[in-house]
Motif scaffolding. Structure first.
Motif, short mmCIF file in Angstrom:
data_model
loop_
_atom_site.label_atom_id
_atom_site.label_comp_id
_atom_site.label_asym_id
_atom_site.label_seq_id
_atom_site.Cartn_x
_atom_site.Cartn_y
_atom_site.Cartn_z
N ILE A 1 0.75 -1.34 -0.06
CA ILE A 1 0.09 -0.19 0.05
C ILE A 1 0.83 1.33 -0.02
O ILE A 1 0.58 2.08 -0.94
CB ILE A 1 -1.02 -0.17 1.33
N TYR A 2 1.97 1.11 0.81
CA TYR A 2 2.79 2.26 0.95
C TYR A 2 3.57 2.62 -0.54
O TYR A 2 3.90 3.46 -0.95
CB TYR A 2 3.79 2.39 1.97
N GLY A 3 3.82 1.29 -1.10
CA GLY A 3 4.33 1.35 -2.30
C GLY A 3 3.54 2.04 -3.48
O GLY A 3 4.23 2.64 -4.23
N VAL A 4 2.21 1.63 -3.42
CA VAL A 4 1.36 2.36 -4.35
C VAL A 4 1.58 3.77 -4.15
O VAL A 4 1.35 4.58 -5.28
CB VAL A 4 -0.04 1.79 -4.27
N TYR A 5 1.34 4.43 -3.07
CA TYR A 5 1.77 5.66 -2.69
C TYR A 5 2.65 6.22 -3.42
O TYR A 5 2.81 7.12 -4.02
CB TYR A 5 1.64 5.96 -1.26
N PHE B 1 2.72 6.40 -7.13
CA PHE B 1 2.02 7.45 -7.85
C PHE B 1 2.39 8.98 -7.20
O PHE B 1 1.91 10.18 -7.74
CB PHE B 1 0.48 7.35 -7.43
N THR B 2 3.39 9.22 -6.43
CA THR B 2 4.07 10.52 -5.99
C THR B 2 5.45 10.55 -6.59
O THR B 2 6.00 11.80 -6.49
CB THR B 2 3.84 10.66 -4.64
N PHE C 1 13.58 2.48 -12.29
CA PHE C 1 12.71 3.11 -11.35
C PHE C 1 11.43 2.94 -11.93
O PHE C 1 10.31 2.92 -11.02
CB PHE C 1 13.28 4.52 -11.22
N MET C 2 11.05 3.19 -13.06
CA MET C 2 9.59 3.19 -13.65
C MET C 2 9.18 1.78 -13.85
O MET C 2 7.82 1.56 -13.14
CB MET C 2 9.74 3.82 -15.10
N LEU C 3 10.08 0.94 -14.09
CA LEU C 3 9.62 -0.60 -13.94
C LEU C 3 9.20 -0.95 -12.66
O LEU C 3 8.25 -2.07 -12.39
CB LEU C 3 10.64 -1.43 -14.49
N GLN C 4 10.17 -0.59 -11.61
CA GLN C 4 9.75 -0.93 -10.28
C GLN C 4 8.50 -0.40 -9.94
O GLN C 4 7.61 -1.30 -9.06
CB GLN C 4 10.98 -0.20 -9.30
N ARG C 5 8.07 0.83 -10.24
CA ARG C 5 6.68 1.30 -9.88
C ARG C 5 5.44 0.34 -10.67
O ARG C 5 4.60 0.02 -9.84
CB ARG C 5 6.44 2.70 -10.16
N ILE C 6 5.87 0.04 -11.73
CA ILE C 6 4.75 -0.74 -12.83
C ILE C 6 4.72 -2.33 -12.07
O ILE C 6 3.46 -2.70 -11.84
CB ILE C 6 5.03 -0.61 -14.12
#
Length: 202
Positions: free
Chosen positions: A72-76, A79-80, A96-101
């Protein structure tokens, strides 16, 4: 004050992604890999895990609470967060981008997998080779599980690289380059283990 709090939350998020969530991921993949030795080997391994003492406590405080806090904190963060091209360069920005996706994909996959297995077990269904065989009888589910495994292993391996940087373990450019190759190896090994386990049920 708020910045300090944010710093510590991010440190905790990073730590939990490796300990205990990352350790649980490795253990879970190894147990699933027993499927490559046949139905009985997998069922024995799964039964051993289910018969651990204090299993509910372990699942709650060692797996699910750390896992979903991290998620949940990772989703935050996803998106920020903003890319930092000057600090990490092109490769690290892609990572960095692939980590978020991969984090979002992994959250969807893990939640679905927990529903299909752990929640169903709580409702009285036995988690065994036959259950996974039935789930993966659908080719779309095979594709979904393979995507989920690749996403999860990448997210862990790349997160391990970030963990070592943010915790001051790899400070120099040379140490970060070495850890890039090391975590790539972790990704490949865990992915092979996970996909082999999935294909054993098909």
């Amino acid at each position: 004050m708020a910045e300090n709090r944010e710093f510590y939350w991010r440190r905790l998020h990073s730590l939990l992604g490796v300990i205990p969530v990352g350790i649980f991921l490795i253990q879970h993949l190894v147990v699933n890999h027993f499927a490559t030795r046949g139905e009985q080997a997998f069922n024995d391994a799964a039964h051993f895990m289910e018969s651990l003492p204090f299993r509910i406590f372990l699942e709650l405080f060692i797996i699910f609470i750390p896992l979903y806090f991290h998620a949940i904190y990772g989703v935050y963060i996803a998106f920020t967060a903003k890319n930092n091209t000057k600090r990490y360069g092109t490769l690290r920005n892609y990572m960095f981008m692939l980590q978020r996706i991969s984090g979002v994909v992994t959250l969807i996959f893990v939640t679905w997998h927990v529903w299909e297995t752990r929640i169903q077990a709580a409702l009285g269904t036995e988690v065994n080779f036959g259950m996974m065989e039935e789930i993966l009888a659908n080719p779309w589910m095979v594709a979904f599980y393979i995507l989920g495994i690749v996403s999860t292993t990448f997210h862990f391996a790349n997160g391990l690289w970030s963990f070592m940087v943010s915790w001051g373990i790899t400070v120099s450019a040379r140490s970060q380059k070495i850890s890039t190759y090391a975590t790539l190896g972790v990704f490949i090994v865990l992915t092979v283990i996970g996909i082999r386990a999935i294909l054993a049920f098909v």
